[in-house]
Design an enzyme around this catalytic site. Sequence first.
Site, PDB file in Angstrom:
ATOM      1  CG  HIS A   1      -1.967  -1.085   1.168  1.00  0.00           C
ATOM      2  ND1 HIS A   1      -2.847  -1.254   0.123  1.00  0.00           N
ATOM      3  CD2 HIS A   1      -2.225  -2.098   2.034  1.00  0.00           C
ATOM      4  CE1 HIS A   1      -3.615  -2.316   0.353  1.00  0.00           C
ATOM      5  NE2 HIS A   1      -3.240  -2.837   1.508  1.00  0.00           N
TER       6      HIS A   1
ATOM      7  CG  HIS B   1      -6.479  -5.543   1.819  1.00  0.00           C
ATOM      8  ND1 HIS B   1      -5.966  -6.553   2.605  1.00  0.00           N
ATOM      9  CD2 HIS B   1      -7.524  -5.004   2.489  1.00  0.00           C
ATOM     10  CE1 HIS B   1      -6.689  -6.624   3.731  1.00  0.00           C
ATOM     11  NE2 HIS B   1      -7.636  -5.699   3.685  1.00  0.00           N
TER      12      HIS B   1
HETATM   13 ZN   LIG Z   1      -4.119  -7.506   2.555  1.00  0.00          ZN
HETATM   14 ZN   LIG Z   2      -4.006  -7.950  -4.603  1.00  0.00          ZN
END
Ligand SMILES: [Zn+2]
Ligand SMILES: [Zn+2]
Length: 437
Positions: free
Chosen positions: A112, A153
């Site tokens: 991220h 995610h």
């Molecule tokens: Zn994750």
């Molecule tokens: Zn992914």
Amino acid sequence: MYKAKRRLGLVFFPAFDWAISPTHPEREERLLYTQDQVFEEGILDIEGIREYRPRLASTGDVERVHICVPDVQSRTTESHLIAAGGAIVAAEAVLKGEVDKAFAIIRPPGHHSFRIVHGARGFCNINMEAIMLEYIRRHYGPKRIAIVDTDCHHGDGSQDIYWHDKDTLYISLHQDGRTLFPGTGFLNEFGGPNAFGYTLNLPLPPDTGEEGFLYALEHFILPVLAEFKPDLVINSAGQDNHYTDPITNMRFSAQGYARLNDRLQPDIVVLEGGYSIEGALPYVNAGIILALAGLDYSRVREPDYTPEKVAQSPRVSEYIARLCDESYQAWQQRDTLREEYIRGKKEISRRRRIFYDTEGLMETQQETTRVCHDCGGVTWIDSRTDQGRHILAIFIPRDACPRCQEEGHALFESSQTIDYPDGVFLQDRLEDKLFKK
Ligand SMILES: [Zn+2]
Ligand SMILES: [Zn+2]
Ligand SMILES: [Zn+2]
């Protein structure tokens, strides 16, 4: 004695001294249970599997990828640098030919983290895979690299870092952003003007089962990779698609992860998320290790496994089949789609807001890229945070043409610190240097 069919390097780094808080799911026990499982199963006694010790990544290794504001020291701890260094050690073992494959079982995670770093987002400060990739590109020279991100995610940071790079294909499978952090990763996020089609997202619906993940692998990921022909395949391995994960809604199992890796055969695997510390991680990681080493993983099973836990409804199966078709068609038409996208344009801009959930900070970026037929294009970002920080960041790509390199340096010279009180930064990837004023 047991012998691995493929030599495998393992790096463990549980980061004892780094946690967001003592009860936060991103804590050291995530890896300790895996380490115990690996010892108990005698995996390290198997001939051909060896352990490597991580080392520290340098400031320069981080600056090759990120612009940390105000600097690397302020945005990282020693644990971040060791995790990044652990990924580098794993990759080097493969590139030197000491092992065939490597698995960096490290934390904190990194996918991220964007190019510009104002702090932590989604438990990440710096991007481990990107730091590793740019290190090995610099020192060993592999050019075409594919990152397959199987974390639950969307890896919005990895996508951001490689948005303008058509030598790095970024493919992410994740739970649909309408139902999970960070809320991005849709089909229309397809790459920048000079790398259109080299970012591919497959947003899977909640309750995707074992069948859905393996379907996407066979009908989308493997066909795309066969056409892209990477020199290296990296798996950003998040274990949070597991049916016991407390913060997501998917139905994948340790067997599924092992089969996925068996088919994908990544060269290097880097651990990302996964928060079912006892119920999933030891089994998923053991399954991946055995699959990478070419050993029998058929007996890796969670104690509470039942087939219903990974079952998928016919509605979800149909949805995923359509998604894979649509994405694969877009990939095949990428050159035509790019022509339409850039027609008549000299520059392409985008404005976006990036939320740092860990810090409660909002960043606004105005990003502009020069449309270029010869390279990834010079890019500049005006970045402000709602806490009053304001910078200009200029990026000259690794494959920069003379014109883009010149324009980047000229913009750096002419930009005034009075307009950007927290700094004007220039990351020149061609010269491997970071300039700041
Ligand atoms: Zn994750
Ligand atoms: Zn992914
Ligand atoms: Zn250019």
